[in-house]
Motif scaffolding. Sequence first.
Motif, short mmCIF file in Angstrom:
data_model
loop_
_atom_site.label_atom_id
_atom_site.label_comp_id
_atom_site.label_asym_id
_atom_site.label_seq_id
_atom_site.Cartn_x
_atom_site.Cartn_y
_atom_site.Cartn_z
N MET A 406 0.84 -1.20 0.00
CA MET A 406 0.00 0.00 0.00
C MET A 406 0.87 1.25 0.00
SD MET A 406 -2.80 -1.07 2.87
CE MET A 406 -4.02 -2.35 2.58
N LYS A 410 1.12 4.10 -2.92
CA LYS A 410 0.88 5.54 -2.70
C LYS A 410 2.09 6.34 -3.17
CE LYS A 410 -1.39 9.07 -1.12
NZ LYS A 410 -1.09 9.80 -2.35
N ALA A 421 -7.36 1.67 -2.80
CA ALA A 421 -8.21 0.82 -1.96
C ALA A 421 -8.95 -0.22 -2.81
CB ALA A 421 -9.20 1.68 -1.18
N HIS A 429 -10.73 3.32 2.03
CA HIS A 429 -9.50 4.09 1.79
C HIS A 429 -8.78 4.47 3.08
CE1 HIS A 429 -11.98 7.67 2.47
NE2 HIS A 429 -10.83 8.26 2.76
N ILE A 432 -6.09 2.05 3.75
CA ILE A 432 -4.88 2.32 2.98
C ILE A 432 -4.06 3.41 3.68
CG2 ILE A 432 -3.94 3.00 0.74
CD1 ILE A 432 -5.61 0.43 0.62
#
Length: 463
Positions: A406, A410, A421, A429, A432
């Motif tokens: 994750m 990002k 997500a 989300h 995440i």
Amino acid sequence: MTAEIWEKIRQELKAKIGHNNYTTWIEPLKFEAFSGDSLSFRVQSNFMGNWVDRYFRDAICREAAAFGITVTRLSFIVEKGVSADAAAVAKPSPKVADATTPVAIRPDRSPSKPAAVDSLRLDENQTFDTFVVGKPNELAHAAARRVADGGPVTFNPLFLYGGVGLGKTHLMHAIAWELQARNPAARVLYISAEVFMYRFIQALREKDMMGFKELFRSVDVLMVDDIKFIAGKDNTQEEFFHTFNALVDQKKQIILSSDAAPGDIDGLEKRIVSRLNSGLVIDIHPTSYELRLGILQRKEEIFANQFPGARIADGVMEFLAHRITQNVRELEGAMTRLFAHSSFLGREVDVNMAQEFLYDLLKDADRKVTIDEIQRKVADHYTIRVSDLLSHKRNRVFARPRQVAMFLAKEMTDRSLPEIARKFGGRDHTTIMYGVRRVEQLIDSDQGIAEDVDLLRRALKAQ
Ligand code: ADP
Ligand code: MG
């Protein structure tokens, strides 16, 4: 030239190269003659002559020129009775390092010195003052501080390791500066392992092992940078090992650096590894975003002085800290370029311009990585299945890699949290966000995770 002129030249040198360098290297030179463009001296050992020639020739020539004398060459006559062989059998009074000629090689604060850092010259910008401390380097910094206090030796050696451009050399220089400021009489030697090896080979060739040994064994603090250079070089290692032991026996502080932990340096002898491990081994973790931003902000002042009139728009520093993650040196390089462009163009540099000016630096980071690729790589790395990575299993074996994935999603893609997500099995989300934060914290506190992330990031960029 006469001895009187040499006397004047060397007085000038004293101011330029610093008192300690002067007493160690220049004062003991005995003026012999000047002919053609060659200046000759009597010295006590070959080693001494070589050292002066290598590190002080330019300065000597420059000062001579100021007196209207052209010198392009130095030559040395080794005085009888103190060559290596003679000294070895004669009285134990090696001249290179006796009490009247301390072998200190200390920071040289003279403003005229070249910007390049060699084994003798310490960079005056690399002090504790300019070192920005953050989670990834706080332990290394604390240990360096402790050594720089110059108190009784409590751990020996201090072994600093970490990736390229993370501040190892900076910390070593900072220690040297600080030790010198606290105790001008301390004999501090900073040298790269490469130069150590070079000097060793030269001493062997010129049969001046005595001078070599004495030099390295009569210091109070020995710092050898990038120790991996002696790995696999058997004779150099052997000599290093003896030097090391001799200093440890005398309770003299040794500080070493490398890009890997002692046990991970290929070709380093076992007994050396074990000696190194008996000291304090500390690693510098990959930088965090906060640390990078901190460093940029600190450097901003310095750069502003160097590039008058340069203006950098809000957000550019954050942009750099976000995008240039591997190496502080690169970060500095990017900054130099932006300041220079702004100063030359007479315009403020904003994020768009920064992107353009730093095209080559950013393009590595720019390759579009997909979330699928990240998930595959991460699963591979932790030897789990992608389906487990995406599952809702809470077992740490799956949960940690999931969070790492994750985090990388990002960091390395432009996807929004809800998009990420969705790609992670339709989670919320906020999950995440939590995962990303968690990994950010872990990078600062857990070396294993920091290394995993670093490795994965490189692997993803490289593919
Ligand atoms: P290494 O020896 O670990 O490869 P250096 O010490 O040469 O790295 O650091 C590379 C550059 O980054 C130097 O200019 C150094 O001053 C700068 N640097 C690294 N870490 C920091 C820090 N924490 N604060 C300020 N400058 C740093
Ligand atoms: Mg270095």
